[in-house]
Design a protein around this motif. Structure first.
Motif, PDB file in Angstrom:
ATOM      1  N   SER A 193       0.820  -1.208   0.000  1.00  0.00           N
ATOM      2  CA  SER A 193       0.000   0.000   0.000  1.00  0.00           C
ATOM      3  C   SER A 193       0.856   1.261   0.000  1.00  0.00           C
ATOM      4  O   SER A 193       0.547   2.238  -0.693  1.00  0.00           O
ATOM      5  N   ARG A 194       1.938   1.252   0.767  1.00  0.00           N
ATOM      6  CA  ARG A 194       2.816   2.432   0.813  1.00  0.00           C
ATOM      7  C   ARG A 194       3.494   2.673  -0.538  1.00  0.00           C
ATOM      8  O   ARG A 194       3.556   3.808  -1.012  1.00  0.00           O
ATOM      9  N   TYR A 195       3.996   1.610  -1.150  1.00  0.00           N
ATOM     10  CA  TYR A 195       4.613   1.756  -2.474  1.00  0.00           C
ATOM     11  C   TYR A 195       3.570   2.199  -3.504  1.00  0.00           C
ATOM     12  O   TYR A 195       3.834   3.058  -4.338  1.00  0.00           O
ATOM     13  N   ALA A 196       2.386   1.597  -3.437  1.00  0.00           N
ATOM     14  CA  ALA A 196       1.327   1.927  -4.389  1.00  0.00           C
ATOM     15  C   ALA A 196       0.899   3.381  -4.255  1.00  0.00           C
ATOM     16  O   ALA A 196       0.703   4.077  -5.257  1.00  0.00           O
ATOM     17  N   GLN A 197       0.761   3.849  -3.026  1.00  0.00           N
ATOM     18  CA  GLN A 197       0.348   5.233  -2.814  1.00  0.00           C
ATOM     19  C   GLN A 197       1.382   6.199  -3.379  1.00  0.00           C
ATOM     20  O   GLN A 197       1.032   7.163  -4.072  1.00  0.00           O
ATOM     21  N   ALA A 198       2.644   5.938  -3.102  1.00  0.00           N
ATOM     22  CA  ALA A 198       3.703   6.808  -3.615  1.00  0.00           C
ATOM     23  C   ALA A 198       3.740   6.791  -5.138  1.00  0.00           C
ATOM     24  O   ALA A 198       3.792   7.849  -5.787  1.00  0.00           O
ATOM     25  N   LEU A 199       3.692   5.613  -5.711  1.00  0.00           N
ATOM     26  CA  LEU A 199       3.727   5.475  -7.166  1.00  0.00           C
ATOM     27  C   LEU A 199       2.523   6.141  -7.810  1.00  0.00           C
ATOM     28  O   LEU A 199       2.638   6.855  -8.807  1.00  0.00           O
ATOM     29  N   PHE A 200       1.346   5.955  -7.220  1.00  0.00           N
ATOM     30  CA  PHE A 200       0.119   6.551  -7.741  1.00  0.00           C
ATOM     31  C   PHE A 200       0.186   8.079  -7.694  1.00  0.00           C
ATOM     32  O   PHE A 200      -0.164   8.758  -8.652  1.00  0.00           O
ATOM     33  N   GLU A 201       0.656   8.627  -6.575  1.00  0.00           N
ATOM     34  CA  GLU A 201       0.730  10.081  -6.442  1.00  0.00           C
ATOM     35  C   GLU A 201       1.731  10.693  -7.417  1.00  0.00           C
ATOM     36  O   GLU A 201       1.478  11.744  -7.993  1.00  0.00           O
ATOM     37  N   ILE A 202       2.862  10.019  -7.608  1.00  0.00           N
ATOM     38  CA  ILE A 202       3.851  10.512  -8.579  1.00  0.00           C
ATOM     39  C   ILE A 202       3.250  10.510  -9.977  1.00  0.00           C
ATOM     40  O   ILE A 202       3.362  11.487 -10.720  1.00  0.00           O
ATOM     41  N   ALA A 203       2.603   9.425 -10.349  1.00  0.00           N
ATOM     42  CA  ALA A 203       1.994   9.323 -11.679  1.00  0.00           C
ATOM     43  C   ALA A 203       0.897  10.369 -11.858  1.00  0.00           C
ATOM     44  O   ALA A 203       0.763  10.970 -12.934  1.00  0.00           O
ATOM     45  N   LYS A 204       0.128  10.594 -10.820  1.00  0.00           N
ATOM     46  CA  LYS A 204      -0.953  11.580 -10.888  1.00  0.00           C
ATOM     47  C   LYS A 204      -0.394  12.997 -11.071  1.00  0.00           C
ATOM     48  O   LYS A 204      -0.907  13.775 -11.867  1.00  0.00           O
ATOM     49  N   GLU A 205       0.669  13.318 -10.335  1.00  0.00           N
ATOM     50  CA  GLU A 205       1.304  14.635 -10.463  1.00  0.00           C
ATOM     51  C   GLU A 205       1.848  14.866 -11.863  1.00  0.00           C
ATOM     52  O   GLU A 205       1.816  15.988 -12.366  1.00  0.00           O
TER      53      GLU A 205
END
Length: 186
Positions: free
Chosen positions: A13-25
């Motif tokens: 979940s922590r990796y997914a959240q970070a990856l998702f936020e970077i991609a979204k930005e």
């Protein structure tokens, strides 16, 4: 849920959240979705890959170089490739399947989609899948992404799981219900 499974989900979940936020930005959600689908398909198609990422016997450097080669061959984005490299260096590749599931759920939620698990006796045609997705969309008011599997033991019909509800119209279920009624009569 067991403690190790809970820990794995937390790490993923922590990796997914970070990856998702970077991609979204970076406005890269479409690329992230493609990478996630490709990685999920690779994990599902290759038991050797799943075994390699879960094995504590395989050296960290060997896992990292193997995953770098796989990412390059698959043409994964830089963000996904770097995340996989970080996971390999931290000895966290064993949570890759959970990462894929978590990312799929986050992307679907961002797009306003819901995933329905559909099991059928034979493979659904594109037209059948489209009609089913449209019918489910009319029922719940959100776009529905179908995750289909085939189980020939159903004989006919479908099993549709959408969130916490399940609709079972399979011939196998109807025969089992009929068998139960017959037992009660006799």
């Amino acid at each position: 849920m067991s403690e190790p499974a809970s820990i794995s989900l937390s790490i993923a979940s922590r990796y997914a959240q970070a990856l998702f936020e970077i991609a979204k930005e970076e406005n890269g959600l479409k690329t992230l979705e493609a990478d996630t689908d490709a990685l999920g398909a690779a994990l599902a198609a290759s038991p050797e890959l799943a075994s390699m990422i879960a094995s504590p016997v395989v050296a960290r450097e060997d896992q990292a170089s193997a995953m770098a080669a796989i990412a390059a061959k698959m043409g994964l984005s830089t963000v996904m490739t770097n995340t996989i490299a970080l996971m390999a260096s931290n000895r966290r590749l064993f949570v890759l399947p959970q990462l894929v599931s978590d990312l799929t759920a986050r992307i679907a939620a961002e797009k306003g989609e819901v995933t329905a698990e559909v099991t059928s006796a034979t493979a659904l045609s594109a037209d059948q899948a489209a009609k089913l997705a449209a019918s489910l969309k009319a029922k719940i008011g959100k776009d529905v992404k179908l995750q289909t599997t085939v189980d020939e033991s159903l004989i006919g019909g479908l099993i549709v799981k959408l969130g916490s509800s399940m609709i079972d119209t399979s011939v196998k279920a109807k025969l089992a219900a009929l068998q139960n009624v017959m037992k009660e009569v006799g």
